[in-house]
Design a protein around this motif. Structure first.
Motif, short mmCIF file in Angstrom:
data_model
loop_
_atom_site.label_atom_id
_atom_site.label_comp_id
_atom_site.label_asym_id
_atom_site.label_seq_id
_atom_site.Cartn_x
_atom_site.Cartn_y
_atom_site.Cartn_z
N ASP A 94 2.81 0.54 3.45
CA ASP A 94 2.51 -0.64 4.26
C ASP A 94 3.04 -1.87 3.52
N LYS A 131 -1.59 10.88 16.23
CA LYS A 131 -2.25 9.57 16.21
C LYS A 131 -1.63 8.65 15.15
N GLY A 132 -1.39 7.41 15.54
CA GLY A 132 -0.86 6.43 14.60
C GLY A 132 0.58 6.77 14.21
N ILE A 133 1.11 5.96 13.34
CA ILE A 133 2.48 6.16 12.87
C ILE A 133 2.55 7.47 12.08
N CYS A 134 1.54 7.68 11.22
CA CYS A 134 1.53 8.89 10.38
C CYS A 134 1.44 10.15 11.24
N GLY A 135 0.52 10.15 12.18
CA GLY A 135 0.34 11.32 13.04
C GLY A 135 1.58 11.62 13.88
N ASP A 157 3.62 7.18 2.88
CA ASP A 157 3.32 6.10 3.83
C ASP A 157 3.28 4.79 3.04
N TYR A 214 -0.74 2.89 16.93
CA TYR A 214 -0.77 2.43 15.54
C TYR A 214 -2.22 2.36 15.09
N ILE A 215 -2.49 2.79 13.87
CA ILE A 215 -3.85 2.72 13.31
C ILE A 215 -3.84 1.62 12.25
N THR A 250 -8.84 2.82 2.45
CA THR A 250 -8.72 2.90 3.90
C THR A 250 -9.78 3.84 4.46
N CYS A 288 -4.99 -0.45 9.18
CA CYS A 288 -5.83 -0.25 7.99
C CYS A 288 -6.28 -1.59 7.44
N TYR A 347 -0.02 11.40 2.54
CA TYR A 347 -0.88 12.18 3.44
C TYR A 347 -0.31 13.59 3.48
N ILE A 381 -6.24 11.89 9.65
CA ILE A 381 -5.51 11.40 10.83
C ILE A 381 -5.05 12.60 11.65
N TRP A 384 0.90 -1.17 0.00
CA TRP A 384 0.00 0.00 0.00
C TRP A 384 0.93 1.21 0.00
N GLU A 399 5.48 -1.10 8.38
CA GLU A 399 5.13 0.20 7.78
C GLU A 399 6.35 1.11 7.80
#
Ligand code: SME
Length: 151
Positions: A125, A73-77, A123, A97-98, A64, A100, A45, A69, A41, A107
């Motif tokens: 995955d 929050k999560g890896i991205c945030g 990002d 971690y969020i 997703t 998907c 973002y 986000i 994936w 990731e």
């Protein structure tokens, strides 16, 4: 070396003014997903203006639910706040971690800087456990620097 072969193709996509920026970003996602077996994936973002949240941009892979986000929050945030690469060899070992998709094992998130400001990220995955090396980080930093030139 696959990364060295892909770099000129990234440059060609970025310079193609016949396509919108979003179409060029999508082409980059498609190129990476099609050529790197453990990139399952691939998406971008971007920070939403002055709001502390990320919005999903062009991507390839399973749709997703996480199109927005919040920072932190999560890896991205977390990358939106830290301004640093985040490599996750095993997503089950991460508390913040969020998920998907249940198929995702690992990731990698690399920030994109424009004029020194963190404005978004790429990002990726993977359905393969622990697949990413420093070569992925260096390559994706190159991709982000190229993309930054058209944002
Ligand atoms: N796993 C990410 C959310 C985005 S999906 O991977 C597409 C995270 O923890 O931030």
């Amino acid at each position: 070396m696959i990364f060295e072969n892909l770099k000129p193709q990234i440059e060609t996509i970025v310079l193609n003014k016949n396509k919108t920026v979003d179409k060029r970003l999508l082409s980059i996602c498609e190129l990476l997903e099609a050529n790197i077996t453990y990139y399952n994936w691939v998406g971008f973002y971007f920070r939403n203006g002055n709001k502390e949240e990320l919005h999903l941009g062009p991507y390839v892979g399973e749709p997703t639910d996480h199109t927005i986000i919040p920072f932190g929050k999560g890896i991205c945030g977390q990358v939106a706040v830290s301004n640093e690469n985040f490599v996750v060899p095993d997503v089950t070992a991460q508390d913040n971690y969020i998920a998907c998709s249940i198929t995702v094992k690992a990731e990698i998130v690399i920030p994109i800087f424009v004029n020194g400001e963190n404005i978004g990220q790429i990002d990726i995955d993977s359905n393969t456990p622990n697949p990413f090396t420093e070569a992925d980080e260096r390559f994706l930093e190159f991709v982000c620097a190229q993309v930054a030139m058209i944002l």
